[in-house]
Design an enzyme around this catalytic site. Sequence first.
Site, short mmCIF file in Angstrom:
data_model
loop_
_atom_site.label_atom_id
_atom_site.label_comp_id
_atom_site.label_asym_id
_atom_site.label_seq_id
_atom_site.Cartn_x
_atom_site.Cartn_y
_atom_site.Cartn_z
N ASP A 78 55.08 -1.70 26.96
CA ASP A 78 54.73 -0.78 28.05
C ASP A 78 54.12 -1.59 29.21
OD1 ASP A 78 52.22 -1.31 27.08
OD2 ASP A 78 51.49 0.73 27.28
N ASP B 153 51.23 -2.31 30.40
CA ASP B 153 50.10 -3.25 30.25
C ASP B 153 50.18 -4.00 28.92
OD1 ASP B 153 49.42 -1.03 28.74
OD2 ASP B 153 47.28 -1.17 29.18
N ASP C 259 50.31 -3.17 25.70
CA ASP C 259 49.56 -2.88 24.47
C ASP C 259 50.36 -2.00 23.51
OD1 ASP C 259 49.29 -0.49 25.83
OD2 ASP C 259 47.09 -0.40 25.69
N ALA D 89 46.25 20.68 22.33
CA ALA D 89 46.15 20.42 23.76
C ALA D 89 46.21 18.92 23.98
CB ALA D 89 44.83 20.97 24.30
N SER E 253 48.72 1.40 32.62
CA SER E 253 49.65 1.30 31.50
C SER E 253 51.07 1.74 31.85
CB SER E 253 49.07 2.11 30.34
OG SER E 253 49.86 2.01 29.20
N GLY F 235 45.35 15.41 25.63
CA GLY F 235 44.14 14.89 26.25
C GLY F 235 44.47 14.15 27.55
N THR F 236 45.74 13.93 27.83
CA THR F 236 46.09 13.15 29.02
C THR F 236 46.97 13.89 30.02
OG1 THR F 236 48.05 12.24 27.94
CG2 THR F 236 46.02 10.98 27.69
N GLU G 139 50.10 4.37 16.15
CA GLU G 139 50.59 5.66 16.62
C GLU G 139 52.11 5.55 16.66
OE1 GLU G 139 47.57 8.05 19.25
OE2 GLU G 139 48.33 6.35 20.38
N ALA G 140 52.78 6.69 16.51
CA ALA G 140 54.24 6.67 16.52
C ALA G 140 54.77 6.02 17.80
CB ALA G 140 54.78 8.09 16.38
#
Length: 557
Positions: free
Chosen positions: A297, A299, A301, A521, A79, A523-524, A393-394
């Site tokens: 972006d 890829d 999406d 936290a 991505s 996640g990525t 998502e924003a």
Amino acid sequence: MADSNAGIFDPDGKYEQGVLQVSKEYPRPKDGADFVYGTAGFRMKADKLPSVAMTVGILAGLRSRKLHGQTIGVMITASHNPAEDNGVKIVDPQGEMLEQEWEKYATYIANAKDQQEAQNAYMWMVKEVRIDQKKPANVIFARDTRPSGEELVRALKSGLDATGVTSVDYGILTTPQLHYLVKATNTKDTSHPYGEVSEEGYYNKMASAFKTAIEGIKPNGSVTVDCANGVGAPKLKELLKHLPSSSESGLDIRVVNDNVSNAEVLNKDCGADFVKTQQRAPAGFDGKPYERWASFDGDADRIVYYFTTEGSIFRLLDGDRIATLAANFLGELVQKSGLADKITIAVVQTAYANGSSTRYIEQTLKLRCECTSTGVKHLHHVAARSDIGVYFEANGHGTVLFSPQTLKRIHNHQPESPAQLEALTTLRALTDLINQTVGDAISDFLLVETILAHKEYTVREWLATYTDMPNKLGKQRVANRADFVTVPDSAERRLEKPAGLQERIDEIVAKYKDGRCFVRASGTEDVVRIYGEASEVFDCENMVREVGGEIERRFGP
Ligand SMILES: CC(=O)N[C@H]1[C@@H](OP(=O)(O)O)O[C@H](CO)[C@@H](O)[C@@H]1O
Ligand SMILES: [Mg+2]
């Protein structure tokens, strides 16, 4: 019943042997950290990934066998991450993300230390999940433009071949195109085929829906699309060949940052993630004031829009703006079609959505708005519960879902006037234009262009629908981000642990007018994220800095 020997049948132990062989060919890197199938599948430096791609082949085959040969997808992409990264993720039969339960199986087999462990993991899964190995297995796959994709495809294919999986290589595609193909393949012989099973079929479906959606409407001038030097560039250009020319339609679409031959420039200072996180225009921006720009972006999406004003002030139209625009327009169409008493619309956001967008949805549009945990799979799941569920998502990843019953209603409804017919025709076209499997930059782009054309909006009117609260997204490294645990069902807006921290955040927030701030936290990334909003920019900055300082002092690395 085949189930009686589920979990044991393997013709002459052929697949188990295959797993042993192929794991020898693609050994797991010795030095590597553990692999984890996360929100975006497996993602890391590409040179660490061949063994993982191979195990994903094995797992995707098992998943297909478990689902009686329904086709599973595998996408190779990282991505918006740098060009040297790559990733592998699995797509379920209706184009959804891999079922959560299976993420742990993917993690399990990817971490097998050697060939024997890999074979044991395979045999364990066959038993645990009760897989009848006589069932057929079908997988389709594609990759983005990253050069490392070729080797990862070879590794993936070895895993598929070793376990007797029939597969189709679709070459280079956007992530949403692969999702489309998975759904199209699995619905091919049903009463509701999703579309032709080919890349061409994707363009045909989009183009024909777009033409219908803007029939009799004059789109507004020109729009420039920054494709992040990624796969979106060749694919958007391909789509353009299927659309009416700019002189016919009045819409002039220009593609920039379309250099896919030089891997180094992929996502470099451009693309949706750069524009959203840096809050500035991408490399190559030459827009005049109020000219409409969009960025995909790597890829394709995600999509965000933006423009600059006379004073070169950058104005972002992000995922919240697309969600509100879409919800508003769909609401109007439902109303004008005479379906208002039969179909309701809901919007799904995360806590990162700007508070003004939430208020606009609830108070101005008078629609239900739900907040979920971060990550599109959460939003998708909640949106699927509504008649029409708009989720974004924003950061610009999102789509609109129509429930099967709603689709039936829309298609069977008998209009009672020409005006109803007109609205209904557009609504029907949108059900085809919108990629309902997953957020899709190309599809979302055509959706936004359709709406702007219908509403005769320039970016100015679009921006004027509401005023964003000043906001700030910060991050802080900590000793152990796993110590940060959110309260269940709070959509990650409150912390349960570390003990006492939430109370301290509340104290800080209380000092600022209309302050809102939460910590979770990531996640990525190995950080905790701190998001804040307040009525004044200065307050917002101070509040986020203060919360960040508190965390650094008490929990820093
Ligand atoms: C604040 C933010 O933008 N978070 C992103 C980011 O998740 P984190 O868990 O916050 O690292 O990556 C996710 C996957 O791409 C995306 O779904 C999400 O929106
Ligand atoms: Mg993406």
